[in-house]
Design an enzyme around this catalytic site. Structure first.
Site, short mmCIF file in Angstrom:
data_model
loop_
_atom_site.label_atom_id
_atom_site.label_comp_id
_atom_site.label_asym_id
_atom_site.label_seq_id
_atom_site.Cartn_x
_atom_site.Cartn_y
_atom_site.Cartn_z
CB CYS A 119 -0.76 -0.04 1.18
SG CYS A 119 -1.88 -1.48 1.73
N GLY A 156 -1.73 0.95 -4.55
CA GLY A 156 -2.84 0.52 -4.15
C GLY A 156 -3.85 1.18 -4.82
CG ASN A 180 3.46 -0.82 2.58
OD1 ASN A 180 4.62 -0.51 1.89
ND2 ASN A 180 2.80 -1.68 1.91
N GLY A 181 2.15 -3.24 4.37
CA GLY A 181 2.71 -4.45 4.61
C GLY A 181 1.75 -5.68 5.10
CE1 TYR A 210 3.74 -3.79 -11.67
CE2 TYR A 210 3.41 -4.71 -9.28
CZ TYR A 210 2.88 -4.24 -10.68
OH TYR A 210 1.63 -3.96 -10.76
CB THR A 227 7.05 -1.78 -14.48
OG1 THR A 227 5.83 -1.03 -13.71
CG2 THR A 227 8.18 -1.74 -13.40
CG ASP A 245 6.60 -7.52 -18.17
OD1 ASP A 245 6.62 -6.27 -17.71
OD2 ASP A 245 5.22 -7.99 -18.12
CG ASP A 246 8.09 -5.79 -14.30
OD1 ASP A 246 7.06 -4.90 -15.23
OD2 ASP A 246 7.55 -6.05 -13.44
O1 LIG Z 1 2.61 -12.03 -15.05
P1 LIG Z 1 1.79 -11.33 -14.48
O2 LIG Z 1 0.82 -12.03 -13.32
O3 LIG Z 1 0.81 -10.69 -15.67
O4 LIG Z 1 2.37 -10.08 -13.82
C1 LIG Z 1 3.53 -9.18 -14.14
C2 LIG Z 1 2.91 -8.25 -14.96
O5 LIG Z 1 2.19 -7.37 -14.20
C3 LIG Z 1 2.65 -6.17 -13.84
O6 LIG Z 1 2.31 -4.97 -14.89
P2 LIG Z 1 1.15 -4.19 -14.55
O7 LIG Z 1 0.07 -3.99 -15.35
O8 LIG Z 1 0.47 -4.38 -13.12
O9 LIG Z 1 1.86 -2.67 -14.36
P3 LIG Z 1 2.79 -1.61 -15.09
O10 LIG Z 1 1.95 -0.93 -16.11
O11 LIG Z 1 3.46 -0.98 -13.97
O12 LIG Z 1 3.86 -2.44 -15.65
C4 LIG Z 1 4.30 -6.30 -14.19
O13 LIG Z 1 4.83 -5.07 -14.95
C5 LIG Z 1 4.17 -7.16 -15.44
O14 LIG Z 1 3.90 -6.64 -16.60
N1 LIG Z 2 -0.27 -4.11 0.65
C1 LIG Z 2 -0.49 -3.76 1.88
O1 LIG Z 2 0.42 -3.18 2.34
C2 LIG Z 2 -1.69 -4.26 2.51
C3 LIG Z 2 -1.76 -3.71 3.96
C4 LIG Z 2 -2.74 -4.58 4.92
N2 LIG Z 2 -2.37 -6.01 5.04
C5 LIG Z 2 -4.08 -4.72 4.37
O2 LIG Z 2 -4.45 -5.69 3.52
O3 LIG Z 2 -4.87 -3.70 4.32
MG LIG Z 3 3.94 -4.63 -16.64
#
Ligand SMILES: O=P(O)(O)OC[C@H]1O[C@H](OP(=O)(O)OP(=O)(O)O)[C@H](O)[C@@H]1O
Ligand SMILES: NC(=O)CC[C@H](N)C(=O)O
Ligand SMILES: [Mg+2]
Length: 491
Positions: A2, A28, A101-102, A257, A303, A365-366
């Site tokens: 978050c 988030g 966050n966590g 990411y 990303t 991809d990242d």
């Molecule tokens: O294998 P998957 O389950 O598909 O997850 C990986 C993908 O999800 C994320 O992208 P996202 O669309 O969330 O955000 P971005 O636009 O920041 O790349 C990440 O950058 C990969 O592209």
């Molecule tokens: N991604 C998070 O940091 C989540 C915080 C908390 N565990 C929630 O579920 O709200």
């Molecule tokens: Mg992506």
């Protein structure tokens, strides 16, 4: 993950909290909230949705006060219902608003203890509500009406002694000030900044330094693992290490990411770390396939762009924008259900045909997590006429659940879990798949700060810096797999 923000200012802070949340939105997208202290009252507004949808002008006007906190949520525990949106509030002792966050890994045990021993009622399934009650109890047993920084730090030490997991937190203690603290391993990030104004000095803490940048705060430093920072209502800053001896192990996935590239974390530029990831991956590709025959490197926005730029440069191949992202669709990986994620990839990314026709392309991809994106993107590249579709991931195979605040709870949903790299290649339909080595990923980040020796790499290595109890991962999968979440939603 978050996004959290806390500010002690010299005048109303709600607009600044709002602006900060909008630049932490990538952490988030499910819910957002702001709490401020208005004299003796706590003001709170929260709801489901993006920051811009949760706060209307009339909501903002009801958030006066020069001290406040904000949160944008991506659930990792409980549900995505509005009653688990943050900040949470308890009225005793003092009145505390809290954002986290966590993710905690001893939630069940704490839930029992908080109810049976501390006699506190927990009203939701959120681990953050438990953490808040833990803090409240530890403050309560200080037995002081005039709370001092010393009491507060003792209370945080008490929280560290009982909570296990990843947590970066901000809290408003009514009548006293703003408290921020980070778990003993420093798994989740938290930075401290200041701004000097004609009216006096202001302080802010945030998940990422980008929030400080846009508010005109100067980044002072990261809050240290186990450290707590307390800023009084009139702006006096106190800081103390409240847990010693734990290995400092920030989450490496932030650099892959989660974080924005323009953020500094642990004095490492996320952007530069990603550039180095691209360089190291190029070296591996050259080692494995000196005659790679790649015509174009195509990043999967957003990303992956940074790593793809150096990867292409090092390979001596042009980088091309083969996919255009619809900027009005959020991040798909942090969406709550697989159905939603699958639909979103198609709605979000569209191919530019001429960049693929009769070419050997390397898609970058990242990371590959569930394989939702890579599978569909490879298909789209083929439909656009690519001759060969290679795929490179700037991170190693994600094979294990994350338990510290990233919603990857179920090993069975990870495309690389229990599969060799060749099997993942077949599963996503690539002609060749190459992953970054873990040592190279670690080096790409650590080269930015020679004090960083360890990272939480659990989703790649299966090694959990806090340890996890037998049965915990199975229980997590049982509670939080996509299937379990869908069942809960339809119940
Ligand atoms: O294998 P998957 O389950 O598909 O997850 C990986 C993908 O999800 C994320 O992208 P996202 O669309 O969330 O955000 P971005 O636009 O920041 O790349 C990440 O950058 C990969 O592209
Ligand atoms: N991604 C998070 O940091 C989540 C915080 C908390 N565990 C929630 O579920 O709200
Ligand atoms: Mg992506």
């Amino acid at each position: 993950m978050c996004g959290i923000i806390g500010i002690v200012g010299t005048h109303g802070v709600a607009p600044a909290l709002y602006d900060a949340l909008t630049v932490l939105q990538h952490r988030g997208q499910d819910a957002a909230g702001i709490a401020t202290v208005d004299g003796a009252r706590l003001r709170l507004h929260k709801g489901n949705g993006l920051v811009r949808d949760v706060f209307r002008q009339e909501d903002m006007l009801k958030l006066p006060g020069h001290i406040g906190i904000g949160h944008c949520r991506y659930p990792t525990a409980g549900s995505d219902q509005v009653d688990e949106a943050q900040p949470f509030y308890v009225n005793s002792p003092y009145g505390i608003a809290f954002a986290h966050n966590g993710n905690l890994i001893n939630t069940q045990q704490l839930r029992r203890e908080v109810f049976e021993d501390d006699r506190r009622h927990i009203n939701t399934d959120s681990d953050s509500e438990i953490l808040l009650n833990l803090l409240a109890h530890e403050l309560q047993i200080q037995e002081r009406m005039a709370l001092t920084p010393d009491h507060i730090f003792k209370a945080v030490a008490g929280v560290h002694a009982r909570a296990r997991g990843g947590y970066a937190c901000v809290a408003l203690v009514l009548g006293f000030g703003l408290l921020a603290f980070r778990d003993p391993h420093g798994i989740r990030p938290l930075v401290l900044g200041e701004r000097v104004t004609p009216e006096g000095r202001e302080y802010a803490v945030a998940s990422e330094s980008v929030a400080l940048d846009i508010l005109g705060f100067q980044r002072l430093r990261d809050i240290a693992p186990g450290e707590a920072v307390f800023v009084t209502m009139n702006g006096q800053l106190h800081a103390r290490r409240c847990a010693e001896g734990a290995v400092h192990a920030p989450c490496i996935f932030e650099y892959v990411y989660l974080a924005r590239p323009d953020s500094m974390m642990e004095d490492v530029s996320v952007y530069k770390a990603r550039l180095r990831m691209g360089e190291k991956l190029a070296a591996k590709i050259r080692r494995l396939r000196p005659q790679h025959g790649i015509d174009a490197v195509i990043p999967i926005p957003d990303t992956a762009r940074t790593a793809a730029s150096t990867l292409a440069q090092e390979l001596g191949v042009p980088m091309r924008e083969g996919f255009v992202k619809n900027r009005y669709i959020g991040r798909t990986f942090i969406m709550p259900g697989q159905g939603e994620r699958k639909k979103s990839v198609r709605r979000k990314l569209n191919a530019i045909g001429l960049e693929f026709r009769n070419k050997t392309v390397l898609l970058v991809d990242d990371s590959i997590v569930r394989g939702t994106t890579s599978k569909q993107i490879i298909q789209m590249a083929r439909e656009a006429g690519a001759r060969q579709v290679y795929f490179a991931s700037a991170a190693p195979p994600v094979r294990f659940p994350n338990v510290y605040g990233i919603d990857m709870p179920a090993a069975s949903e990870l495309v690389a879990h229990g599969r060799s790299e060749e099997e993942v290649q077949a599963e996503i339909g690539a002609d060749w798949l190459v992953y970054q080595d873990l040592d190279d990923l670690i080096a790409a980040v650590a080269e930015g700060n020679d004090k960083l020796k360890h990272f939480d790499t659990s989703c790649f290595s299966g090694e959990y810096v806090t340890g996890v109890e037998d049965g915990y991962l199975a229980q997590l999968e049982f509670l939080r797999s996509d299937e379990a979440k869908a069942k809960r939603r339809s119940a």
